[in-house]
Design a protein around this motif. Structure first.
Motif, PDB file in Angstrom:
ATOM      1  N   PHE A   1     -12.800 -24.143  43.777  1.00  0.00           N
ATOM      2  CA  PHE A   1     -13.133 -25.043  42.675  1.00  0.00           C
ATOM      3  C   PHE A   1     -12.400 -26.369  42.844  1.00  0.00           C
ATOM      4  O   PHE A   1     -11.366 -26.454  43.502  1.00  0.00           O
ATOM      5  CB  PHE A   1     -12.781 -24.413  41.323  1.00  0.00           C
ATOM      6  CG  PHE A   1     -11.314 -24.106  41.139  1.00  0.00           C
ATOM      7  CD1 PHE A   1     -10.488 -24.983  40.446  1.00  0.00           C
ATOM      8  CD2 PHE A   1     -10.765 -22.941  41.649  1.00  0.00           C
ATOM      9  CE1 PHE A   1      -9.138 -24.704  40.270  1.00  0.00           C
ATOM     10  CE2 PHE A   1      -9.423 -22.655  41.482  1.00  0.00           C
ATOM     11  CZ  PHE A   1      -8.603 -23.539  40.789  1.00  0.00           C
ATOM     12  N   ALA A   2     -12.967 -27.405  42.230  1.00  0.00           N
ATOM     13  CA  ALA A   2     -12.361 -28.736  42.278  1.00  0.00           C
ATOM     14  C   ALA A   2     -11.089 -28.734  41.447  1.00  0.00           C
ATOM     15  O   ALA A   2     -11.075 -28.280  40.311  1.00  0.00           O
ATOM     16  CB  ALA A   2     -13.345 -29.775  41.748  1.00  0.00           C
ATOM     17  N   CYS A   3     -10.004 -29.251  42.026  1.00  0.00           N
ATOM     18  CA  CYS A   3      -8.717 -29.260  41.341  1.00  0.00           C
ATOM     19  C   CYS A   3      -8.780 -30.168  40.109  1.00  0.00           C
ATOM     20  O   CYS A   3      -9.080 -31.360  40.235  1.00  0.00           O
ATOM     21  CB  CYS A   3      -7.625 -29.750  42.296  1.00  0.00           C
ATOM     22  SG  CYS A   3      -6.009 -29.959  41.500  1.00  0.00           S
ATOM     23  N   PRO A   4      -8.471 -29.636  38.925  1.00  0.00           N
ATOM     24  CA  PRO A   4      -8.492 -30.469  37.714  1.00  0.00           C
ATOM     25  C   PRO A   4      -7.481 -31.610  37.771  1.00  0.00           C
ATOM     26  O   PRO A   4      -7.743 -32.699  37.262  1.00  0.00           O
ATOM     27  CB  PRO A   4      -8.150 -29.479  36.595  1.00  0.00           C
ATOM     28  CG  PRO A   4      -8.456 -28.133  37.154  1.00  0.00           C
ATOM     29  CD  PRO A   4      -8.161 -28.233  38.621  1.00  0.00           C
ATOM     30  N   LEU A   5      -6.332 -31.366  38.401  1.00  0.00           N
ATOM     31  CA  LEU A   5      -5.281 -32.377  38.439  1.00  0.00           C
ATOM     32  C   LEU A   5      -5.628 -33.517  39.392  1.00  0.00           C
ATOM     33  O   LEU A   5      -5.602 -34.696  39.027  1.00  0.00           O
ATOM     34  CB  LEU A   5      -3.951 -31.741  38.848  1.00  0.00           C
ATOM     35  CG  LEU A   5      -2.752 -32.690  38.942  1.00  0.00           C
ATOM     36  CD1 LEU A   5      -2.458 -33.313  37.586  1.00  0.00           C
ATOM     37  CD2 LEU A   5      -1.522 -31.959  39.477  1.00  0.00           C
ATOM     38  N   LYS A   6      -5.967 -33.177  40.638  1.00  0.00           N
ATOM     39  CA  LYS A   6      -6.218 -34.206  41.651  1.00  0.00           C
ATOM     40  C   LYS A   6      -7.506 -34.983  41.394  1.00  0.00           C
ATOM     41  O   LYS A   6      -7.603 -36.168  41.722  1.00  0.00           O
ATOM     42  CB  LYS A   6      -6.281 -33.574  43.041  1.00  0.00           C
ATOM     43  CG  LYS A   6      -4.952 -33.050  43.559  1.00  0.00           C
ATOM     44  CD  LYS A   6      -4.052 -34.168  44.035  1.00  0.00           C
ATOM     45  CE  LYS A   6      -4.507 -34.725  45.359  1.00  0.00           C
ATOM     46  NZ  LYS A   6      -3.552 -35.717  45.916  1.00  0.00           N
ATOM     47  N   ASN A   7      -8.504 -34.321  40.800  1.00  0.00           N
ATOM     48  CA  ASN A   7      -9.792 -34.974  40.602  1.00  0.00           C
ATOM     49  C   ASN A   7      -9.971 -35.583  39.219  1.00  0.00           C
ATOM     50  O   ASN A   7     -10.690 -36.569  39.071  1.00  0.00           O
ATOM     51  CB  ASN A   7     -10.928 -33.978  40.853  1.00  0.00           C
ATOM     52  CG  ASN A   7     -10.991 -33.511  42.289  1.00  0.00           C
ATOM     53  OD1 ASN A   7     -11.239 -34.281  43.205  1.00  0.00           O
ATOM     54  ND2 ASN A   7     -10.755 -32.224  42.507  1.00  0.00           N
ATOM     55  N   HIS A   8      -9.312 -34.995  38.205  1.00  0.00           N
ATOM     56  CA  HIS A   8      -9.574 -35.430  36.835  1.00  0.00           C
ATOM     57  C   HIS A   8      -8.310 -35.675  36.002  1.00  0.00           C
ATOM     58  O   HIS A   8      -8.424 -35.942  34.805  1.00  0.00           O
ATOM     59  CB  HIS A   8     -10.442 -34.379  36.122  1.00  0.00           C
ATOM     60  CG  HIS A   8     -11.708 -34.053  36.844  1.00  0.00           C
ATOM     61  ND1 HIS A   8     -12.747 -34.937  36.961  1.00  0.00           N
ATOM     62  CD2 HIS A   8     -12.090 -32.933  37.524  1.00  0.00           C
ATOM     63  CE1 HIS A   8     -13.729 -34.378  37.662  1.00  0.00           C
ATOM     64  NE2 HIS A   8     -13.353 -33.166  38.020  1.00  0.00           N
ATOM     65  N   LYS A   9      -7.125 -35.587  36.634  1.00  0.00           N
ATOM     66  CA  LYS A   9      -5.867 -35.826  35.932  1.00  0.00           C
ATOM     67  C   LYS A   9      -5.698 -34.880  34.740  1.00  0.00           C
ATOM     68  O   LYS A   9      -5.146 -35.243  33.703  1.00  0.00           O
ATOM     69  CB  LYS A   9      -5.769 -37.279  35.448  1.00  0.00           C
ATOM     70  CG  LYS A   9      -6.010 -38.324  36.529  1.00  0.00           C
ATOM     71  CD  LYS A   9      -5.024 -38.185  37.673  1.00  0.00           C
ATOM     72  CE  LYS A   9      -5.271 -39.267  38.739  1.00  0.00           C
ATOM     73  NZ  LYS A   9      -4.387 -39.100  39.924  1.00  0.00           N
ATOM     74  N   GLN A  10      -6.180 -33.648  34.899  1.00  0.00           N
ATOM     75  CA  GLN A  10      -6.030 -32.631  33.865  1.00  0.00           C
ATOM     76  C   GLN A  10      -5.067 -31.541  34.341  1.00  0.00           C
ATOM     77  O   GLN A  10      -4.786 -31.422  35.539  1.00  0.00           O
ATOM     78  CB  GLN A  10      -7.390 -32.014  33.525  1.00  0.00           C
ATOM     79  CG  GLN A  10      -8.397 -32.999  32.962  1.00  0.00           C
ATOM     80  CD  GLN A  10      -9.764 -32.388  32.794  1.00  0.00           C
ATOM     81  OE1 GLN A  10      -9.964 -31.190  33.006  1.00  0.00           O
ATOM     82  NE2 GLN A  10     -10.744 -33.206  32.424  1.00  0.00           N
ATOM     83  N   HIS A  11      -4.608 -30.750  33.401  1.00  0.00           N
ATOM     84  CA  HIS A  11      -3.681 -29.668  33.747  1.00  0.00           C
ATOM     85  C   HIS A  11      -4.330 -28.689  34.713  1.00  0.00           C
ATOM     86  O   HIS A  11      -5.487 -28.284  34.540  1.00  0.00           O
ATOM     87  CB  HIS A  11      -3.259 -28.926  32.473  1.00  0.00           C
ATOM     88  CG  HIS A  11      -2.436 -27.701  32.753  1.00  0.00           C
ATOM     89  ND1 HIS A  11      -2.942 -26.426  32.656  1.00  0.00           N
ATOM     90  CD2 HIS A  11      -1.142 -27.567  33.134  1.00  0.00           C
ATOM     91  CE1 HIS A  11      -1.986 -25.550  32.963  1.00  0.00           C
ATOM     92  NE2 HIS A  11      -0.894 -26.217  33.249  1.00  0.00           N
ATOM     93  N   CYS A  12      -3.586 -28.307  35.765  1.00  0.00           N
ATOM     94  CA  CYS A  12      -4.078 -27.334  36.735  1.00  0.00           C
ATOM     95  C   CYS A  12      -3.041 -26.221  36.883  1.00  0.00           C
ATOM     96  O   CYS A  12      -1.954 -26.456  37.434  1.00  0.00           O
ATOM     97  CB  CYS A  12      -4.341 -27.993  38.086  1.00  0.00           C
ATOM     98  SG  CYS A  12      -4.880 -26.811  39.359  1.00  0.00           S
ATOM     99  N   PRO A  13      -3.334 -25.018  36.416  1.00  0.00           N
ATOM    100  CA  PRO A  13      -2.366 -23.917  36.513  1.00  0.00           C
ATOM    101  C   PRO A  13      -2.042 -23.521  37.948  1.00  0.00           C
ATOM    102  O   PRO A  13      -0.938 -23.065  38.239  1.00  0.00           O
ATOM    103  CB  PRO A  13      -3.047 -22.781  35.752  1.00  0.00           C
ATOM    104  CG  PRO A  13      -4.501 -23.112  35.776  1.00  0.00           C
ATOM    105  CD  PRO A  13      -4.585 -24.603  35.751  1.00  0.00           C
ATOM    106  N   VAL A  14      -2.997 -23.695  38.863  1.00  0.00           N
ATOM    107  CA  VAL A  14      -2.744 -23.319  40.260  1.00  0.00           C
ATOM    108  C   VAL A  14      -1.767 -24.307  40.898  1.00  0.00           C
ATOM    109  O   VAL A  14      -0.850 -23.919  41.624  1.00  0.00           O
ATOM    110  CB  VAL A  14      -4.060 -23.231  41.048  1.00  0.00           C
ATOM    111  CG1 VAL A  14      -3.788 -22.946  42.523  1.00  0.00           C
ATOM    112  CG2 VAL A  14      -4.964 -22.149  40.463  1.00  0.00           C
TER     113      VAL A  14
END
Length: 242
Positions: free
Chosen positions: A68-81
């Motif tokens: 899946f697309a990383c929420p942090l790197k792609n959308h500046k959202q929290h990413c638990p991974v």
């Protein structure tokens, strides 16, 4: 003139029908040996033919890989991974450090190409990693190596030789066919473009939740991704790449 009980079949309707019929994106898989590709230029209003996406690859609890697309790197959202990977990287344990490396997102690049050995297939999505990307950028920025290979009038094919078939022994060599520069064989290819931005779409909540559980991370808030017109999600298309 009386109203007639019929409508008009427009060219726009034809294009819409074709798009719906081909909604399941066809992903190009490189063959062992020589692959000859014509990269299509960026769509009108965009500056690059490439869409760069940062993706996670996580082994799920059921044994299936979660991509899946990383929420942090792609959308500046929290990413638990990412959060879990950062925690592991700070323990000082080499084993944890290696696990962190596996969990951090990897760069994946998407472009539209035509396989010149099978041009009847039309535009396909080509997904590749950093090494191929850097070689393509080098060809584009060095006029001695070729220049703008995506130009529809004066562009040229890119030759990618693949050797090996395993995870650790596969190698790619990228060269230009600058001497045979020519116009696109079929300009209607430009009328049937793929939406590469959809590969950046935020993953559905349940996908990130499953990935977080698999790595032992705390699940945090993310935004659900909208499904594609057929109900498929971007995770489905990515999984089709193998």
């Amino acid at each position: 003139m009386a109203d007639l009980n019929y409508g008009e079949w427009t060219v726009d309707a034809v294009r819409q029908d074709r798009q719906q019929a081909n909604d399941k994106t066809e992903i190009l898989k490189l063959r062992e040996g020589r692959n000859i590709l014509r990269f299509l230029p960026p769509p009108k209003g965009q500056g690059s033919p490439f869409t760069v996406v940062w993706q996670h690859y996580v082994e799920g609890l059921d044994g299936n890989r979660i991509i899946f697309a990383c929420p942090l790197k792609n959308h500046k959202q929290h990413c638990p991974v990412c959060e879990k990977a950062n925690q592991l990287s700070r323990t000082g344990n080499p084993v944890d450090r290696e696990q962190a490396y596996q969990l951090w997102p990897k760069m994946r690049v998407f472009a539209e190409v035509v396989d010149m050995d099978n041009p009847h297939s039309g535009p396909q999505v080509f997904a590749f990693g950093k090494l191929i990307y850097e070689q393509l950028v080098k060809i584009r920025t060095d006029s001695r190596l070729g220049g703008n290979f995506t130009d529809p009038e004066d562009g040229f094919d890119i030759i990618i030789d693949r050797s090996g078939s395993g995870k650790f022994d596969t190698r790619y060599t990228v060269n230009s066919d600058k001497l045979n520069a020519s116009a696109l064989e079929d300009f209607t290819w430009l009328d049937y473009r793929n939406d590469l931005d959809r590969f950046k779409t935020a993953a559905p909540t349940h996908v990130i939740d499953n990935a977080a559980k698999a790595v032992g991370a705390d699940f945090g808030p993310v935004i659900d991704a909208l499904p594609t017109p057929t109900g498929r999600t971007i995770a489905d298309d990515i999984a089709d790449m193998g």
